[in-house]
Scaffold this active site. Structure first.
Site, PDB file in Angstrom:
ATOM      1  N   GLU A   1     -50.173 -56.948  -7.290  1.00 53.24           N
ATOM      2  CA  GLU A   1     -50.032 -58.025  -6.126  1.00 53.24           C
ATOM      3  C   GLU A   1     -48.978 -58.956  -6.262  1.00 53.24           C
ATOM      4  OE1 GLU A   1     -53.770 -60.095  -5.486  1.00 53.24           O
ATOM      5  OE2 GLU A   1     -55.152 -58.486  -5.049  1.00 53.24           O
TER       6      GLU A   1
ATOM      7  N   HIS B   1     -55.163 -60.573  -0.260  1.00 53.42           N
ATOM      8  CA  HIS B   1     -56.025 -61.283  -1.179  1.00 53.42           C
ATOM      9  C   HIS B   1     -56.466 -62.588  -0.386  1.00 53.42           C
ATOM     10  CE1 HIS B   1     -57.100 -61.685  -5.568  1.00 53.42           C
ATOM     11  NE2 HIS B   1     -57.907 -62.317  -4.949  1.00 53.42           N
ATOM     12  N   VAL B   2     -56.862 -62.638   0.817  1.00 54.45           N
ATOM     13  CA  VAL B   2     -57.095 -63.926   1.522  1.00 54.45           C
ATOM     14  C   VAL B   2     -58.675 -64.081   2.017  1.00 54.45           C
ATOM     15  CG1 VAL B   2     -54.782 -64.143   2.378  1.00 54.45           C
ATOM     16  CG2 VAL B   2     -56.509 -62.943   3.827  1.00 54.45           C
TER      17      VAL B   2
ATOM     18  N   ARG C   1     -61.708 -56.977  -7.191  1.00 52.15           N
ATOM     19  CA  ARG C   1     -60.619 -57.019  -7.891  1.00 52.15           C
ATOM     20  C   ARG C   1     -60.044 -55.449  -7.893  1.00 52.15           C
ATOM     21  NH1 ARG C   1     -60.756 -61.409  -7.287  1.00 52.15           N
ATOM     22  NH2 ARG C   1     -60.707 -63.197  -8.728  1.00 52.15           N
TER      23      ARG C   1
END
Length: 254
Positions: free
Chosen positions: A191, A210-211, A162
């Site tokens: 984000e 964030h994939v 994170r």
């Protein structure tokens, strides 16, 4: 993070821990190999239509290297950290881990597993520092200026945990000064990552939006996990991924 009300309640809580461990591990290995072969440099040269072998070999933060024999330090040994360790070890890397509870004995694929008090030692040892810890009050900005200073100048930081786990301002400063070789980042404090962030233009950074946990049939797999846990709950059997409310995440045996 769990709210105080949830922590104090009698509610039994489970989650989907481990469901995306394999895609996250594969994503992370892709980032490590990109840095080993300086593909991030090659891509920027391709955009400029430049044939420059020397720049690719020299790299933006470190020259070409092999994953075989490289030292990978993994912070967080839940399902994701274990999946990463197994795969990088299979490719010839030496692996050490950092976790909240140290095991009574160390077994493959790890060369060593230490507690948080020895984090700096692993940081200074590693060619690649992998951050795969859960988001809790204890892990908030666990990688800050002091920890980045403990890393070597030819080492890379890779964060698939994170954004809050890494002090982003301290990281940018370290990257700009060449205090570390580079960073592969899938998660961020804010984000989407703001267009004003200095991270976008740093030549030693690879950004993905964030994939890392994206995978085929995610909802089918999540439903299978839910149905299995529902049947376990009805029959009084142990639940999968039972959250320890004090820790804020499931306590795995790895």
């Amino acid at each position: 993070n769990l709210t105080p009300a949830i922590r104090a309640s009698q509610i039994t809580l489970t989650n989907a821990s481990g469901l995306a461990a394999v895609p996250k591990a594969e994503h992370l290995i892709a980032l490590i190999l990109m840095f080993c072969r300086n593909l991030h440099v090659a891509y920027r040269l391709q955009e400029a239509a430049r044939w420059d072998r020397q720049s690719v070999m020299a790299g933006a933060g470190a020259p070409l290297r092999e994953l075989r024999g490289s030292r990978v330090g993994i912070c967080g040994l839940g399902p994701i950290g274990i999946a990463v360790a197994e795969r990088v070890a299979a490719l010839g890397a030496v692996v050490r881990g950092v976790r909240r509870r140290t095991p009574p004995a160390v077994s493959p694929p790890f060369d060593a597993v230490v507690g948080p008090g020895d984090l700096d030692t692993v940081l200074g040892w590693s060619d690649f520092v992998v951050v795969a810890v859960p988001q809790t009050a204890e892990t908030d900005r666990m990688i800050g200026r002091r920890e980045l200073a403990a890393m070597r100048s030819d080492a890379y930081l890779i964060n698939i945990a994170r954004g809050s786990v890494v002090d982003e301002a301290a990281l940018i400063d370290a990257l700009q000064r060449g205090a570390i070789a580079g960073a592969g980042l899938d998660v961020f404090a804010d984000e989407p990552l703001p267009v004003t962030s200095a991270l976008w233009k740093l030549p030693n950074v690879v950004i993905t939006p964030h994939v890392a946990g994206a995978m085929p049939r995610y909802f089918d797999r999540a439903l299978d996990l839910f149905v299995d846990n529902f049947e376990r709950f009805r029959s009084g059997r142990p639940l999968r991924n039972l959250v320890d409310k004090d820790a804020g995440y499931p306590i795995h045996n790895a």
